[in-house]
Write a protein that holds these residues in place. Sequence first.
Motif, PDB file in Angstrom:
ATOM      1  N   CYS A   1     -30.080  45.647  43.457  1.00  0.00           N
ATOM      2  CA  CYS A   1     -29.693  46.309  44.500  1.00  0.00           C
ATOM      3  C   CYS A   1     -28.008  46.076  44.923  1.00  0.00           C
ATOM      4  N   ALA A   2     -27.279  47.050  45.220  1.00  0.00           N
ATOM      5  CA  ALA A   2     -25.858  46.877  45.495  1.00  0.00           C
ATOM      6  C   ALA A   2     -25.289  47.608  46.583  1.00  0.00           C
ATOM      7  N   ALA A   3     -24.274  47.206  47.317  1.00  0.00           N
ATOM      8  CA  ALA A   3     -23.338  47.951  48.112  1.00  0.00           C
ATOM      9  C   ALA A   3     -22.130  47.786  47.502  1.00  0.00           C
TER      10      ALA A   3
ATOM     11  N   THR B   1     -24.639  52.772  48.446  1.00  0.00           N
ATOM     12  CA  THR B   1     -25.569  51.725  48.560  1.00  0.00           C
ATOM     13  C   THR B   1     -26.912  52.336  47.759  1.00  0.00           C
TER      14      THR B   1
ATOM     15  N   THR C   1     -19.989  46.044  54.144  1.00  0.00           N
ATOM     16  CA  THR C   1     -21.114  46.049  52.804  1.00  0.00           C
ATOM     17  C   THR C   1     -22.164  44.997  52.827  1.00  0.00           C
ATOM     18  N   ARG C   2     -22.021  43.971  53.686  1.00  0.00           N
ATOM     19  CA  ARG C   2     -22.902  42.913  53.577  1.00  0.00           C
ATOM     20  C   ARG C   2     -24.119  43.294  54.553  1.00  0.00           C
TER      21      ARG C   2
ATOM     22  N   ARG D   1     -25.141  46.420  55.256  1.00  0.00           N
ATOM     23  CA  ARG D   1     -25.972  47.458  54.477  1.00  0.00           C
ATOM     24  C   ARG D   1     -26.949  46.617  53.333  1.00  0.00           C
ATOM     25  N   LEU D   2     -26.274  45.926  52.606  1.00  0.00           N
ATOM     26  CA  LEU D   2     -26.914  45.162  51.507  1.00  0.00           C
ATOM     27  C   LEU D   2     -28.215  44.520  52.110  1.00  0.00           C
TER      28      LEU D   2
ATOM     29  N   ARG E   1     -31.987  45.199  51.467  1.00  0.00           N
ATOM     30  CA  ARG E   1     -33.240  44.289  50.775  1.00  0.00           C
ATOM     31  C   ARG E   1     -34.411  44.155  51.926  1.00  0.00           C
TER      32      ARG E   1
END
Length: 314
Positions: free
Chosen positions: A220-222, A93, A239-240, A242-243, A247
């Motif tokens: 930003c990215a996961a 992340t 992943t969603r 964490r993103l 944010r």
Amino acid sequence: MRHQYKTFQAIEVGDGSDGRWAAHARGRWQEMEGLLTEEGRTPQGADRVRALFRAHMPELVPVLHRLAGRLDRPGAEAFLTHAALRPFSPACTQIGQNGTLLRNYDLRPDQCEGTIVSSCFLRPVIGMQDMLWGLLDGMNDAGLAVSITWGGRSAYGRGFAVLVLVRYLLETCDTVDEAVGRLRSLPVAVPQNLTLVDPVKAMTVFVGPDMPLTVAPDACAANHQHLPVTDEQERTLRTRERLHALRAAGADVAAMLKPPLYRPVDEQGSGTLYTAHYRPAEGRVTYYWPGESWQQSFGDFTPGSRTVTLGRAG
């Protein structure tokens, strides 16, 4: 909660010509050479990846020759091109904001080199090294910082492991715009997300062997890109989740050291190995673990080692 331990070390290697880099690399060569593909072990395959490297990263060709010569192992030059390596897929992340780059790196401890390197191959660079000279994340003396996460898709093609691309961008670029411009023409073997930061800009881009470079909605990215995330992928990587948390928190170190951004060691032994907070305009990076930190900078780089406890979130 399951705990594991990981030893990180910090080394200075200069321009790679005085033996310090080679001494470290030879100590890891036995575990590294198994990552070279069968094609890369053939004379024709080695010629192909060397030609690919010369075509796309000519500035680094003298460094490649220098390091391969110092390593002095069969297959060393083909390996160091990073164009004939078996793919790997860590879950990470990262966020760029207000001139800083903050990232969590998640993987099995035994699959991460864990070496903080200060080098001057073409210019001063500090970063978390992997695959002998590639970088998981890092910064240069111009104030540019870059980190990577896996793009979450199984596509594979002819191209470079992203680690050497991070090295190349930091060795040759001063700004985010310059780095993104170069990245557009660099073939990458598997889908990756790169977050780039300089004193005035932050950006995340998606790259892959089956797609053109795509600028992400924010910096930003996961572990997903432009395609929808499947339920199975979300159960595995979150992943969603964490993103969304990233944010909401912004570039906040404390949030990175807590779930869901911090991933405790799971049944497979994978979890968050370190948090890195780059302030490239200051030439400074701090690595964090729950209850512990280690700062390095261009002005005060301190070689040594730290053994940290993994798996205990704050």
